[in-house]
Design a protein around this motif. Structure first.
Motif, mmCIF file in Angstrom:
data_model
loop_
_atom_site.group_PDB
_atom_site.id
_atom_site.type_symbol
_atom_site.label_atom_id
_atom_site.label_comp_id
_atom_site.label_asym_id
_atom_site.label_seq_id
_atom_site.Cartn_x
_atom_site.Cartn_y
_atom_site.Cartn_z
ATOM 1 N N ILE A 99 0.849 -1.193 0.000
ATOM 2 C CA ILE A 99 0.000 0.000 0.000
ATOM 3 C C ILE A 99 0.882 1.239 0.000
ATOM 4 C CG2 ILE A 99 -1.868 -1.192 1.205
ATOM 5 C CD1 ILE A 99 -1.064 0.261 3.740
ATOM 6 N N PRO A 100 0.362 2.372 -0.500
ATOM 7 C CA PRO A 100 1.201 3.570 -0.617
ATOM 8 C C PRO A 100 1.659 4.098 0.736
ATOM 9 C CG PRO A 100 -1.099 4.076 -1.108
ATOM 10 C CD PRO A 100 -0.992 2.584 -1.023
ATOM 11 N N VAL A 101 2.911 4.510 0.814
ATOM 12 C CA VAL A 101 3.470 5.087 2.039
ATOM 13 C C VAL A 101 3.252 6.590 1.978
ATOM 14 C CG1 VAL A 101 5.501 5.237 3.514
ATOM 15 C CG2 VAL A 101 5.196 3.256 2.041
ATOM 16 N N LEU A 102 2.076 7.011 2.430
ATOM 17 C CA LEU A 102 1.706 8.424 2.431
ATOM 18 C C LEU A 102 1.572 8.901 3.874
ATOM 19 C CD1 LEU A 102 -1.020 8.251 -0.357
ATOM 20 C CD2 LEU A 102 1.379 8.883 -0.608
ATOM 21 N N ALA A 103 1.668 10.210 4.072
ATOM 22 C CA ALA A 103 1.677 10.757 5.432
ATOM 23 C C ALA A 103 0.473 10.329 6.245
ATOM 24 C CB ALA A 103 1.757 12.284 5.371
ATOM 25 N N GLN A 104 -0.696 10.278 5.605
ATOM 26 C CA GLN A 104 -1.924 9.973 6.334
ATOM 27 C C GLN A 104 -2.358 8.512 6.201
ATOM 28 O OE1 GLN A 104 -2.936 12.302 8.415
ATOM 29 N NE2 GLN A 104 -1.269 13.536 7.542
ATOM 30 N N PHE B 15 -22.468 3.615 1.279
ATOM 31 C CA PHE B 15 -21.273 3.658 2.126
ATOM 32 C C PHE B 15 -20.461 4.934 1.939
ATOM 33 C CE2 PHE B 15 -22.432 -0.763 1.998
ATOM 34 C CZ PHE B 15 -22.119 -1.224 3.271
ATOM 35 N N LYS B 16 -20.773 5.698 0.895
ATOM 36 C CA LYS B 16 -20.139 7.002 0.651
ATOM 37 C C LYS B 16 -18.616 6.902 0.526
ATOM 38 C CE LYS B 16 -24.200 8.973 1.190
ATOM 39 N NZ LYS B 16 -24.946 9.505 0.028
ATOM 40 N N PHE B 17 -18.139 5.862 -0.115
ATOM 41 C CA PHE B 17 -16.704 5.722 -0.328
ATOM 42 C C PHE B 17 -16.226 6.721 -1.379
ATOM 43 C CE2 PHE B 17 -17.183 0.982 0.797
ATOM 44 C CZ PHE B 17 -16.795 1.201 2.111
ATOM 45 N N HIS B 18 -14.982 7.132 -1.252
ATOM 46 C CA HIS B 18 -14.325 7.863 -2.335
ATOM 47 C C HIS B 18 -14.308 6.956 -3.562
ATOM 48 C CE1 HIS B 18 -10.971 9.423 -4.734
ATOM 49 N NE2 HIS B 18 -11.138 10.583 -4.110
ATOM 50 N N PRO B 19 -14.509 7.488 -4.776
ATOM 51 C CA PRO B 19 -14.591 6.626 -5.964
ATOM 52 C C PRO B 19 -13.419 5.653 -6.111
ATOM 53 C CG PRO B 19 -15.252 8.851 -6.530
ATOM 54 C CD PRO B 19 -14.778 8.899 -5.107
ATOM 55 N N ALA B 20 -12.194 6.104 -5.876
ATOM 56 C CA ALA B 20 -11.036 5.211 -6.018
ATOM 57 C C ALA B 20 -11.058 4.121 -4.949
ATOM 58 C CB ALA B 20 -9.738 6.016 -5.921
ATOM 59 N N ILE B 21 -11.416 4.486 -3.729
ATOM 60 C CA ILE B 21 -11.513 3.510 -2.642
ATOM 61 C C ILE B 21 -12.662 2.544 -2.913
ATOM 62 C CG2 ILE B 21 -11.881 3.204 -0.168
ATOM 63 C CD1 ILE B 21 -9.234 4.498 -0.834
ATOM 64 N N ASN B 22 -13.749 3.049 -3.481
ATOM 65 C CA ASN B 22 -14.918 2.234 -3.826
ATOM 66 C C ASN B 22 -14.512 1.100 -4.780
ATOM 67 O OD1 ASN B 22 -17.438 1.209 -4.411
ATOM 68 N ND2 ASN B 22 -18.252 3.092 -5.292
ATOM 69 N N LEU B 23 -13.782 1.450 -5.820
ATOM 70 C CA LEU B 23 -13.356 0.441 -6.790
ATOM 71 C C LEU B 23 -12.413 -0.579 -6.143
ATOM 72 C CD1 LEU B 23 -12.745 2.786 -9.864
ATOM 73 C CD2 LEU B 23 -14.641 1.186 -9.542
ATOM 74 N N ALA C 18 -5.610 0.597 -3.622
ATOM 75 C CA ALA C 18 -5.114 -0.490 -2.772
ATOM 76 C C ALA C 18 -5.538 -0.290 -1.317
ATOM 77 C CB ALA C 18 -3.597 -0.589 -2.864
ATOM 78 N N LEU C 19 -5.799 0.956 -0.909
ATOM 79 C CA LEU C 19 -6.230 1.223 0.462
ATOM 80 C C LEU C 19 -7.631 0.668 0.725
ATOM 81 C CD1 LEU C 19 -4.966 4.900 0.865
ATOM 82 C CD2 LEU C 19 -3.924 2.801 1.756
#
Length: 576
Positions: free
Chosen positions: A359-364, A516-524, A550-551
């Motif tokens: 998974i991406p290593v991002l600050a949040q 569920f109101k997911f962000h579109p990228a998270i939804n997919l 991937a999150l």
């Protein structure tokens, strides 16, 4: 040459292990071939090669052999998913857990409705479910459940035999679209359904920027792994050091410039090389070693002095290791983690979660119990950080075989227990028990990390060879009846497979967006994970040019992989 052919046939029948390894070898070989984006994959290739071998040689193979490999495979699946599965159930990612369970329920309901409409029996229905949802393990779970029902006297031996023979046939017919169709729907139609490809791609980039927002200075942990962390040496000659500076003051100055750089070593005017401490004083004429992001360090000649090439000064150990995140660090964001005092000098290279998904290593990015971090730094810094993050996983090639064998034993024993309700025997089956045991003991190891170590290479072997040995045996056994089976189910089975694959995905994307109101990228990503289709995740990340989906994949994959497999039991029981 007739004598040679007869000898081969006789040998294969007397020693069935020989055609099994032939099937595995050829299946893995054919599984590597692809035309553009199309590929049968290893599992389907092994099955089809097994069918050919079985149809040609009519090899008798005993049931215990395939059950043995299937138990190994299921335990490996549970063991890898266990930490994230339990963490998600206990609150981290509970929204994604609920979504995955709902999506799996829809997959079961749509497949059941298609099978009922066509008048299929339990064997055809279970094979349809296994192929359309690309969950190969359902064949094994279904076989075990049919055997339990047979032992209880609910069905006749002839029915059980027919159901067992039809399952792999139906799986093979529906699996190809189950894989390719899922990737195409989620990677191409999904973004259009959620607002258009360009819009969703832009939203993914915006989310990536939000997740990468840090309250701390820029960190090399937040760059792609192909931009290396470097160590470089400089001679202190700049006017800035006319007044001697402490190491702490130098690093603070770097932070005001937005750069996270560390002073690792100092050679003083007497030629003595010292490991740095915050209060160590650096003055004109000294030589220092800096560590940090490459493009930042090369800017420091004008502020410190010229770069030097000194083998002795630059010869020191740097440690790179993997650490399993424990409860004490779970729930922290990467930003919060690196702000801890014991993370001084530590760089985070990667985060692996669930089924080896990076998974991406991002600050949040929020850490979960069981995540595997790859960290890098000086040995003393790494050793200070490891116990605070969790448990350092030292490289080893030795498996805790006692733990492995006894866990499968306990799981299979519990799964063999049967509860009869209104003459219907209900049990997890030995296979389901092995899966649950893998989940439990995989999670338990996060609490007792010194016990139960299984190297990733061994898990890969258990996962891939375990499943494909089972599939090879299934293919060889059903070879003689494969063609008649296809003639029996006809083209409509393929159509039912398309419906069973597609409808749940469209409903899932709609629920993810509206309910569920997911962000579109998270939804997919959630839809790909809940359906356990890694090929679809690849198609999504490629289409959006972002690793953010991937999150949404990892938690739902852990849940979907468990729930869909256990639903193989439900599918058989629903047709009694």
């Amino acid at each position: 040459m007739d004598w040679l052919w007869e000898w081969i046939q006789a040998t294969f029948r007397e020693y069935p292990s020989i055609p099994i390894f032939l099937t595995i070898g050829l299946g893995f070989w054919f599984g590597k071939f692809r035309y553009k984006s199309l590929s049968l994959g290893v599992v389907t290739s092994v099955l089809l090669i097994g069918v050919v071998v079985g149809a040609v040689f009519h090899v008798p193979i005993g049931a215990p052999l395939k059950s043995l490999f299937f138990l190994i495979f299921l335990f490996a699946i549970g063991y890898r998913c266990g930490p994230q599965f339990v963490s998600a159930i206990r609150g981290q990612g509970i929204k994604q857990v609920i979504f995955a369970v709902v999506l799996c329920g829809i997959c079961l309901a749509v497949t059941w409705a298609c099978a009922k409409f066509m008048g299929y029996n339990a064997g055809i229905a279970t094979g349809l479910f296994s192929g359309a949802q690309t969950i190969s393990a359902v064949i094994g779970i279904g076989t075990d459940t049919i055997q339990s029902v047979l032992n209880a006297g609910t069905i006749t031996p002839e029915e059980a035999k027919n159901w067992d023979e039809m399952m792999p046939v139906c799986y093979a017919v529906t699996y190809v679209f189950g894989t390719i169709g899922s990737a195409w729907i989620l990677g191409n139609l999904g973004p259009i359904m959620l607002g258009g490809l360009e819009k969703v791609r832009k939203q993914a980039k915006e989310l990536e920027q939000q997740l990468d927002h840090s309250n701390l200075p820029n960190d090399p942990a937040f760059v792609d792994g192909n931009q290396p962390i470097v160590f470089r040496a400089y001679k202190v000659t700049a006017e800035h050091f006319s007044i001697p500076q402490t190491v702490a003051q130098i690093q603070a100055h770097f932070q005001t410039l937005g750069r996270r750089i560390f002073v690792e070593r100092v050679r003083d005017a007497n030629g003595k090389i010292l490991e740095s401490t915050p209060d160590m004083v650096v003055k004109l004429g000294d030589e220092v070693v800096l560590s940090g992001r490459h493009e930042y360090i090369i800017q420091d000649e004008s502020w410190i002095g010229p770069e030097i090439d000194d083998a002795k000064l630059m010869t020191f150990a740097v440690e790179k290791t993997r650490v399993m995140v424990s409860k004490k660090a779970a729930g922290l964001t990467v930003d919060e983690l690196r702000a801890k005092p014991w993370m001084y000098g530590i760089m985070i290279g990667s985060i692996d979660r669930s089924n080896g998904i990076e998974i991406p290593v991002l600050a949040q990015t929020k850490l979960m119990e069981g995540d595997m971090l790859t960290i890098e730094g000086l040995p003393q810094e790494v050793q200070a950080a490891c116990p605070e993050i969790g448990y350092e996983e030292k490289p080893s090639d030795q498996t805790d075989v006692v733990f492995l064998a006894l866990c499968i034993f306990v799981g299979a024993l519990v799964g063999a227990m049967t509860l009869t309700i209104k003459d219907v025997p209900i049990s997890l089956s030995t296979a389901g028990g092995a899966l649950i045991a893998g989940i439990f003991f995989g999670w338990w190891r996060t609490k007792r990390p010194s016990v139960g170590y299984i190297p990733n290479s061994v898990l890969w072997f258990m996962n891939n060879l375990g499943l494909n040995m089972f599939i090879a045996v299934i293919g060889i056994q059903c070879g003689p009846v494969f063609i008649p089976g296809i003639e029996k189910v006809g083209i409509m089975l393929f159509v039912m497979g398309v419906i069973s694959t597609s409808v749940p995905l469209f409903i899932g994307m709609w629920l993810g967006a509206k309910v569920f109101k997911f962000h579109p990228a998270i939804n997919l990503g959630c839809c790909a994970g809940g359906r356990t289709t890694t090929a679809a995740l690849g198609a999504i990340t490629s289409a959006l040019d972002s690793s953010v989906p991937a999150l949404g994949y990892t938690v739902t994959y852990a849940v979907g992989n468990t729930v869909l497999i256990l639903m193989g039991v439900a599918m058989v029981l629903m047709f009694l």
